[in-house]
Design a protein around this motif. Sequence first.
Motif, PDB file in Angstrom:
ATOM      1  N   SER A 215     108.725 108.374 -19.522  1.00 35.40           N
ATOM      2  CA  SER A 215     107.732 107.091 -19.794  1.00 35.40           C
ATOM      3  C   SER A 215     106.802 107.162 -20.716  1.00 35.40           C
ATOM      4  O   SER A 215     106.019 108.501 -20.569  1.00 35.40           O
ATOM      5  N   ILE A 216     106.388 106.562 -21.470  1.00 36.00           N
ATOM      6  CA  ILE A 216     105.172 106.962 -22.573  1.00 36.00           C
ATOM      7  C   ILE A 216     103.950 106.357 -22.091  1.00 36.00           C
ATOM      8  O   ILE A 216     103.012 106.519 -22.623  1.00 36.00           O
ATOM      9  N   ALA A 217     104.090 105.970 -20.861  1.00 37.20           N
ATOM     10  CA  ALA A 217     102.603 105.465 -20.053  1.00 37.20           C
ATOM     11  C   ALA A 217     101.642 106.883 -20.133  1.00 37.20           C
ATOM     12  O   ALA A 217     102.050 107.905 -20.051  1.00 37.20           O
ATOM     13  N   HIS A 218     100.496 106.391 -20.300  1.00 37.25           N
ATOM     14  CA  HIS A 218      99.460 107.363 -20.382  1.00 37.25           C
ATOM     15  C   HIS A 218      99.461 108.138 -19.046  1.00 37.25           C
ATOM     16  O   HIS A 218      99.670 107.774 -18.083  1.00 37.25           O
ATOM     17  N   GLU A 219      98.947 109.258 -19.100  1.00 34.99           N
ATOM     18  CA  GLU A 219      98.914 110.482 -17.889  1.00 34.99           C
ATOM     19  C   GLU A 219      98.007 109.721 -16.883  1.00 34.99           C
ATOM     20  O   GLU A 219      98.354 109.688 -15.751  1.00 34.99           O
ATOM     21  N   ASN A 220      96.836 109.056 -17.231  1.00 29.08           N
ATOM     22  CA  ASN A 220      95.976 108.286 -16.124  1.00 29.08           C
ATOM     23  C   ASN A 220      96.920 107.255 -15.387  1.00 29.08           C
ATOM     24  O   ASN A 220      96.635 107.091 -14.238  1.00 29.08           O
ATOM     25  N   PHE A 221      97.584 106.586 -16.108  1.00 31.85           N
ATOM     26  CA  PHE A 221      98.440 105.466 -15.670  1.00 31.85           C
ATOM     27  C   PHE A 221      99.565 106.000 -14.470  1.00 31.85           C
ATOM     28  O   PHE A 221      99.417 105.616 -13.493  1.00 31.85           O
ATOM     29  N   ALA A 295      95.663 100.057 -20.164  1.00 28.55           N
ATOM     30  CA  ALA A 295      95.946 100.679 -19.128  1.00 28.55           C
ATOM     31  C   ALA A 295      97.238 101.611 -19.556  1.00 28.55           C
ATOM     32  O   ALA A 295      97.164 102.857 -19.292  1.00 28.55           O
ATOM     33  N   VAL A 296      98.186 101.022 -20.130  1.00 31.52           N
ATOM     34  CA  VAL A 296      99.417 102.190 -20.171  1.00 31.52           C
ATOM     35  C   VAL A 296      99.258 102.915 -21.184  1.00 31.52           C
ATOM     36  O   VAL A 296      99.584 104.030 -21.439  1.00 31.52           O
ATOM     37  N   ILE A 297      99.001 102.597 -22.437  1.00 30.21           N
ATOM     38  CA  ILE A 297      98.652 103.127 -23.684  1.00 30.21           C
ATOM     39  C   ILE A 297      97.288 103.986 -23.831  1.00 30.21           C
ATOM     40  O   ILE A 297      97.448 105.189 -23.954  1.00 30.21           O
ATOM     41  N   GLU A 298      96.380 103.331 -23.625  1.00 34.76           N
ATOM     42  CA  GLU A 298      95.090 103.929 -23.700  1.00 34.76           C
ATOM     43  C   GLU A 298      94.509 104.547 -22.406  1.00 34.76           C
ATOM     44  O   GLU A 298      93.526 105.499 -22.599  1.00 34.76           O
ATOM     45  N   GLY A 299      95.150 104.587 -21.371  1.00 33.36           N
ATOM     46  CA  GLY A 299      94.724 105.355 -19.882  1.00 33.36           C
ATOM     47  C   GLY A 299      93.460 104.787 -19.444  1.00 33.36           C
ATOM     48  O   GLY A 299      93.173 105.514 -18.413  1.00 33.36           O
ATOM     49  N   ASP A 300      93.188 103.485 -19.702  1.00 31.05           N
ATOM     50  CA  ASP A 300      91.872 102.785 -19.011  1.00 31.05           C
ATOM     51  C   ASP A 300      92.490 102.297 -17.731  1.00 31.05           C
ATOM     52  O   ASP A 300      92.776 100.975 -17.745  1.00 31.05           O
ATOM     53  N   VAL A 301      92.637 102.983 -16.765  1.00 30.29           N
ATOM     54  CA  VAL A 301      93.474 102.163 -15.444  1.00 30.29           C
ATOM     55  C   VAL A 301      92.343 101.751 -14.742  1.00 30.29           C
ATOM     56  O   VAL A 301      92.433 100.969 -13.563  1.00 30.29           O
ATOM     57  N   GLU A 302      90.961 101.615 -14.829  1.00 28.07           N
ATOM     58  CA  GLU A 302      89.992 101.007 -14.101  1.00 28.07           C
ATOM     59  C   GLU A 302      89.727  99.584 -14.606  1.00 28.07           C
ATOM     60  O   GLU A 302      89.668  98.715 -13.713  1.00 28.07           O
ATOM     61  N   ASN A 303      89.719  99.364 -15.935  1.00 26.70           N
ATOM     62  CA  ASN A 303      89.433  98.146 -16.502  1.00 26.70           C
ATOM     63  C   ASN A 303      90.793  97.409 -16.995  1.00 26.70           C
ATOM     64  O   ASN A 303      90.796  96.156 -17.072  1.00 26.70           O
ATOM     65  N   GLY A 304      91.876  98.123 -17.071  1.00 27.50           N
ATOM     66  CA  GLY A 304      93.118  97.636 -17.506  1.00 27.50           C
ATOM     67  C   GLY A 304      94.059  97.127 -16.664  1.00 27.50           C
ATOM     68  O   GLY A 304      93.612  97.034 -15.273  1.00 27.50           O
TER      69      GLY A 304
END
Length: 347
Positions: A215-221, A295-304
Motif C-alpha cells: 500500500s502506498i499509504a503514508h507510514e503515519n497512516f 491523510a493517505v499521501i501526506e501523512g496528516d492523520v490528525e487533520n486528514g
Amino acid sequence: MSAMTDARETLNRLWKPGCDFLGSEVAILGGAMSWVSERNLVSAISNAGGFGVIACGAMTPERLEEEIVATQALTKRPFGVNLITMHPELERLVDVCVAHKVSHVVLAGGVPTSAIIKRVRDGGARAIGFAPALALGKRLVKLGIEALIIEGSEAGGHVGPVSLTVLAQEILPHIKDVPVFVAGGLGRGDAIVSYLEQGASGAQLGTIFAASEESIAHENFKKAFLRANARDAVTSVQLDEQFPVIPVRGLANAGSRGFLKHQAETIRTFQSGGVSKEDAQLSIEHFWAGALRRAVIEGDVENGSVMAGQSVGMVKEVRPVSEIIATLVEQAVEAIAKREDRVHASA
C-alpha cells in the motif's frame, strides 16, 4: 487424505463460484479505496491470487487510463475497476475500461442504469453492483448486474446503516442467480468461511490491505491503523437533519472533532441569517475536501480523513499482501477442519 487437505478442498468448493466469476485463485477482492487502491496494491492483490480493484473515484478518463495501463504492466492476472455512478463522465470511464480490456467493472455509489450496465457488458466486461437491501439486489440482477457485493456498516469509507450480519441474513438465502460477495468488518479467514457457508461466493476486504507493505499509504497512516481499536473507527456525525452528512467511517481524530465544530458554527450562522441554506450545506460538504489525500499521501492523520473499517482493531502489523492472503486462507481452512472435528466428536 488429511483433515487439512479435506478442509482445503471444502474451501475451494465453497468459493468456487466466486473464483470462477473473478478468474482468481481465491475469492478475495480488494476493496476500492481512493488514493490507496492504485497500481501497486491492486497488482499485488491479483498477483497473490486475489482480485485487486482500482478505485477510480474522481479520476478523469485520461488519469484512469494511465492507472489501468500501469497496473497491467505489473500483473497479467485479472483485476477490476470501481466506478462511481455519479461521476459526470461515467460513460467515458466505462469506455476506457472496455478499450483496455478490463475484465470486471464495479459500479458503486448509487444505482447504475440499465444502459450503463449494458455498456459494460457489451464491451466484454463483467458488471458488479452493490446491494444495500434485498429489493435493490433483485432489481440490479433484473437490470443485468452479474454479481453483487453486500457491504455492512462495519466497513470503512462511505457506509450504509445496516451491519453485514443482518444484510447476509436478509440477502444470501434469496439471491441465488448471481455470485454475492460479502464486505464490511472482515479481518479473518474464519469469518469469511461463516458467510461462504451461508451462501456467499467470496469476500471483499479493504482495511487489512490499506496497511499492507505494498500500500502506498503514508507510514503515519499505517501506524494509525496499528494503534487503533475497533471502537476508534466511527461514522461521521450529522448535527442537523436540515444539513445532511453522508456517513463515512474513519478513525476519530482532530479532523472529525473539527467537523462537529464546523457544522455547529455553520448552522448557527445560517440560523442568524448570515448565510443561505445552500451555502451552509456547501460549506459543510466542502470541509473534508482533500482530507483523504492529506491523510493517505501526506501523512496528516490528525487533520486528514483516516478512513478505516471496524476490522482495524485486528490489524497488528504491516505485512506483504501475499502473506495477508495466505493467512486468511490458512484461517479459513483451519476453521473448516475444526468444525468437522466438532461435528464428528458430537456424532
